[in-house]
Write a protein that holds these residues in place. Sequence first.
Motif, PDB file in Angstrom:
ATOM      1  N   GLY A 108      41.998  48.866  35.357  1.00 33.35           N
ATOM      2  CA  GLY A 108      43.002  48.017  34.730  1.00 33.35           C
ATOM      3  C   GLY A 108      43.875  48.778  33.753  1.00 33.35           C
ATOM      4  N   ILE A 125      44.952  44.016  32.238  1.00 32.17           N
ATOM      5  CA  ILE A 125      45.577  42.973  33.056  1.00 32.17           C
ATOM      6  C   ILE A 125      46.834  42.433  32.374  1.00 32.17           C
ATOM      7  N   ASP A 133      47.695  35.517  36.451  1.00 33.27           N
ATOM      8  CA  ASP A 133      47.610  34.884  35.139  1.00 33.27           C
ATOM      9  C   ASP A 133      48.705  33.824  35.031  1.00 33.27           C
ATOM     10  N   SER A 171      49.634  44.982  32.464  1.00 33.01           N
ATOM     11  CA  SER A 171      50.146  45.140  33.830  1.00 33.01           C
ATOM     12  C   SER A 171      51.103  44.007  34.195  1.00 33.01           C
ATOM     13  N   VAL A 177      38.322  35.732  33.208  1.00 30.67           N
ATOM     14  CA  VAL A 177      38.156  37.151  32.892  1.00 30.67           C
ATOM     15  C   VAL A 177      37.045  37.341  31.863  1.00 30.67           C
ATOM     16  N   TYR A 231      45.162  46.121  41.857  1.00 35.82           N
ATOM     17  CA  TYR A 231      44.481  44.842  42.057  1.00 35.82           C
ATOM     18  C   TYR A 231      43.337  45.007  43.058  1.00 35.82           C
ATOM     19  N   ILE A 268      39.838  36.103  38.269  1.00 34.58           N
ATOM     20  CA  ILE A 268      40.744  36.830  37.382  1.00 34.58           C
ATOM     21  C   ILE A 268      42.049  36.064  37.173  1.00 34.58           C
TER      22      ILE A 268
END
Length: 434
Positions: free
Chosen positions: A26, A291, A333, A294, A379, A9, A373
Motif C-alpha cells: 500500500g 490506501i 473507499d 493512493s 480496513v 490493488y 477494503i
Amino acid sequence: MALLFAVGYAGIIFEEFLAFSKSGVGLLMAVSLWVVRTIGAPSTEIAVSDLTHASAEVCEVMFFLFGAMTIVEIVDAHQGFKLVTDNITTRKPRTLLWVVGFVTFFLSSILDNLTCTIAMVSMSRKLVPASEYRKLLGAVIVIAANAGGAWTPIGDVTTTMLWIHGRISTLQTMKSLFIPSIVSLAVPLALMSLTSKVNGKGLDSPNVLASEDMAPRGKLVFSVGMSALIFVPVFKALTGLPPFMGILFGLGVLWILTDAIHYGESERQELKVPQALSRIDTQGALFFLGILLSVSSLEAAGLLRELANYLDAHIPNVELIASAIGFVSAIIDNVPPITATMGMYDLTTFPQDSEFWQLVAYCAGTGGSMLVIGSAAGVAYMGMEKVDFFWYLRKVSGFAFAGYAAGFAAYLAVNNLHISLPSTLSQVPFLSGS
C-alpha cells in the motif's frame, strides 16, 4: 495511474499468496502513484499543492485513527469492556451474532463507524476465542457499523460530508434512511444465521475475561474513554474544528487521568498511555495510510471525476447512479466518489434531501461492506483480526450484497409509501435542525 493502482490493488488482494505485507504494498503503491502524478502534472508546483492538500485530509483521518485506537487500548488494558461483555450472557452463536450486530448498529449511529468497529472488535475478542466464528462476528460488526453510520449525519464520514455541504438535513435523513439501514443489517444476519458456523449448539468456552479482574478504577477509565469517543461530534459542533481534534482532546484527558490514578504504581505501567501506544496496530494503520494516499492521487489526477462523468452520461436514472456509487465505494473507499458526486451535482440540480442525495448517503455508506477494503471499518477489522481479502469475499461479500440490495429496495418502498420514523422525532431539539 489506473494501471498502477490495479497492480497495487492486486498485490493487496493476493497478499497471502505473494507473502508480501499489504502495508508495504500500500505504501509503495501510494508513493509510486504520486510520482506518476507529479510527472504528468502541468507543473511540479501543482502536484506538490495537490499532495499537500491530500496529505492534510489523510493526516486528519490518521490522527483520528491513532487517537481512537489508543483510547480503546487503554480501556481494554483496564478490562473496561467487562462492563459490556459481562452483560452479554448468551453463548449461543446465532443469538450472539444478532446481539453484537444490533449493539454495533446503534452505537455506530452515535460514534463514527471506524471508532465503533475498533471498540466492538476489541470487545468480541473478550467474548469469543480466536476461530472462524469470531471472524464472522467481526464481519457482522463491519456490516453493522457501516449500516448504523448511514442513517445519522454524525455516524459516517460520507453522511457528515453531505450534511456539512447542505445536501441532507438531520431529521429527514434519519426518517428516510433508518428503515433501509436496519434492513441492510437484518438481511445478512438472517442469512448468516442459517450457516453451519453460526447454526451450532453454542460456544462451550466461557467468557475469556471471567477469570480476570477489572483493573483499579477500571469503571472510571471505561466511562471517561467512552465519553471521549461520544464527545467527538459534540466537540465538532461546538468548535467547528475537525473530529481528530476532538479525539486528541479526549486522549489528552484520558492520558492525564491514567497518569494521576496510577501515580507511583510502578507495577502498573502497562495501564498507562505510553504502553498502550506500543500495542496499537501500527501496521494496519500504515496500510490505511497507503490506501488513502493512493485514492487521493487518483482524485488529484481527475480520474475519479472522469468516472463520475461516465456514470452520468451512460446511466439513465438517479437510482442507478446512486447504486453504482455504492459499488465504486466498495472498491476505492467512499469519500472520493462522494466528493466527486458533490462536485458534479449542486443543489440546483438536486435540492436538499432529494431522493438522489438520500440514496447516495445510503449507498456510499453501506456499499463499502461488500468488500473488506471498501470502508474504513473494513480496513480496521482486516488489520485487527488478520483477515485476508479472499476470505471476506468468499464468506461475507454475498451476505453484504444481499443486505445492500434489500436496503436499497426498502428505501424505494419507503419513499413510495411514505413510511418513516414517527413524526414525534421532530420534537427533539437536536434533530429538528438541519
